[in-house]
Design an enzyme around this catalytic site. Structure first.
Site, mmCIF file in Angstrom:
data_model
loop_
_atom_site.group_PDB
_atom_site.id
_atom_site.type_symbol
_atom_site.label_atom_id
_atom_site.label_comp_id
_atom_site.label_asym_id
_atom_site.label_seq_id
_atom_site.Cartn_x
_atom_site.Cartn_y
_atom_site.Cartn_z
ATOM 1 N N ARG A 102 -37.530 27.842 6.803
ATOM 2 C CA ARG A 102 -38.918 28.167 7.414
ATOM 3 C C ARG A 102 -39.602 29.118 6.584
ATOM 4 O O ARG A 102 -40.545 29.501 6.730
ATOM 5 C CB ARG A 102 -38.794 28.518 8.916
ATOM 6 C CG ARG A 102 -38.224 29.722 9.305
ATOM 7 C CD ARG A 102 -38.281 29.837 10.979
ATOM 8 N NE ARG A 102 -39.888 29.609 11.444
ATOM 9 C CZ ARG A 102 -40.299 29.464 12.596
ATOM 10 N NH1 ARG A 102 -39.073 29.318 13.690
ATOM 11 N NH2 ARG A 102 -41.313 29.429 12.927
ATOM 12 N N ASP A 150 -35.357 34.997 12.821
ATOM 13 C CA ASP A 150 -36.750 35.880 12.913
ATOM 14 C C ASP A 150 -36.414 37.383 12.963
ATOM 15 O O ASP A 150 -37.028 38.138 12.674
ATOM 16 C CB ASP A 150 -37.392 35.253 14.444
ATOM 17 C CG ASP A 150 -36.217 35.196 15.490
ATOM 18 O OD1 ASP A 150 -34.915 35.492 15.027
ATOM 19 O OD2 ASP A 150 -36.393 34.878 16.731
ATOM 20 N N GLY A 186 -31.863 34.356 28.288
ATOM 21 C CA GLY A 186 -30.135 34.041 27.890
ATOM 22 C C GLY A 186 -29.674 34.642 26.495
ATOM 23 O O GLY A 186 -30.757 35.733 25.810
#
Ligand code: NAG
Length: 327
Positions: A143, A255, A290
């Site tokens: 990405r 990210d 989580g």
């Protein structure tokens, strides 16, 4: 005698109640008048075209170059169709680049469908580019691969399962234009020093609740963020390969790596923009919570790789002042 005093007491109480009542009514009336005046003021400005005028001004102030949608998708054609149909209608959108990492190339039917969507919105001299960037291997680093023929300076990196209204995206775009070296996004996250580990320089990754509680953040996630295209280049060629390998192997934290990279290069915090999120995928909840231990591991790993903690914390949040009801 007895009866009279009861009666007196009752009338007295009645008078008291009506006195209180009239004060409340007056207050209520005052509120009503103020409210009506405000509403009228709002309507008049709309009526005389001020509001429309300012919208036109806002739109015409877009630079010739818009932004490119960099959308990451994996085996969810229905979501891809939905998101692209939506974003194609946003006025600042200039290009759509689909990061494709599936073993099979995109089917004729999806290509045809998306081309039709893009054509539908390409009018008044605007032409939206649509390209698939096909990858052989399936890695989260895909990405952030460099895009050589990108028409715009900035990409709006987005997952296929979340949608933001055009107004939110264009607000973020205008924020980015005033700070083109930083990341501008909708999903903030935070890090802080792990005090339980003493002076070892260990950090903890904080999710949405930490941001909500403290109002502080130091990252915006690339699942919904704008950044300069030069960072794609830096991510692919300049960042230590060990970080990309870690991301591929653990299928996580691309990210966070991007946040580190941008913060290291710019020395500035990211900017969080207020925007409405619509989750259209079914995995919404699991993507929200989580896995914070894994993320903490990534943060500490990347600190070691960068040789320092580059992330900068901030409490600034950008909002559209036209939608702020009271100042
Ligand atoms: C961080 O920034 C410094 C200074 O700009 C640069 O020399 C270094 O290569 C960067 N580190 C990484 C891992 O990108």
């Amino acid at each position: 005698m007895m009866r009279k005093s009861v009666l007196n007491r009752r009338t007295w109480r009645h008078a008291a109640i009506s006195a209180v009542g009239s004060a409340q009514v007056k207050l209520l009336l005052l509120c009503c008048i103020v409210f009506v005046l405000l509403a009228l003021a709002g309507r008049t400005t709309t009526f005389i075209g001020w509001k429309n005028g300012s919208d036109a001004l806002y739109e015409s102030s877009f630079p010739k170059k818009g932004y490119a949608l960099l959308i990451n998708t994996w085996k969810r054609n229905d979501l891809l169709k939905k998101s692209i149909s939506h974003y194609a209608s946003c006025p600042g959108l200039q290009s759509i680049r689909i990061v494709w990492s599936e073993p099979d190339p995109p089917s004729d039917s999806i290509v045809e469908y998306l081309n039709r969507v893009v054509q539908l919105h390409s009018k008044d001299g605007r032409e939206i580019e649509l390209k698939f960037d096909i990858n052989k291997e399936d890695s989260l680093n895909n990405r952030f691969k460099e895009i050589k023929d990108l028409q715009t300076d900035v990409v709006f990196s987005i997952d296929d399962d979340i949608i933001f209204p055009c107004s939110s995206v264009e607000l973020a775009f205008s924020v980015w234009r005033s700070a083109p070296d930083t990341m501008v996004g909708f999903v903030p996250r935070v890090h802080w020093v792990d005090k339980s580990k003493g002076d070892q320089g260990k950090f903890i990754y904080g999710g949405w609740w930490s941001v909500w509680w403290t109002g502080t953040y130091s990252m915006v996630l690339s699942k919904a963020a704008l950044f300069h295209k030069k960072y794609l280049n830096l991510y692919t060629y300049e960042m230590p390969a060990s970080i990309r390998e870690y991301v591929t192997k653990n299928r996580n934290c691309e990210d966070i790596a991007m946040s580190f990279l941008v913060a290291n290069a710019s020395g500035a915090p990211p900017i969080w923009v207020k925007g409405k999120i619509f989750e259209i995928g079914s995995t919404g909840i699991s993507s929200l919570g989580g896995h914070s231990e894994k993320r903490t591991e990534c943060v500490n790993r990347f600190v070691a790789e960068f040789g320092r903690m580059p992330l900068v914390s901030t409490t600034v949040k950008a909002v559209d002042s036209r939608n702020n009801w009271f100042w």
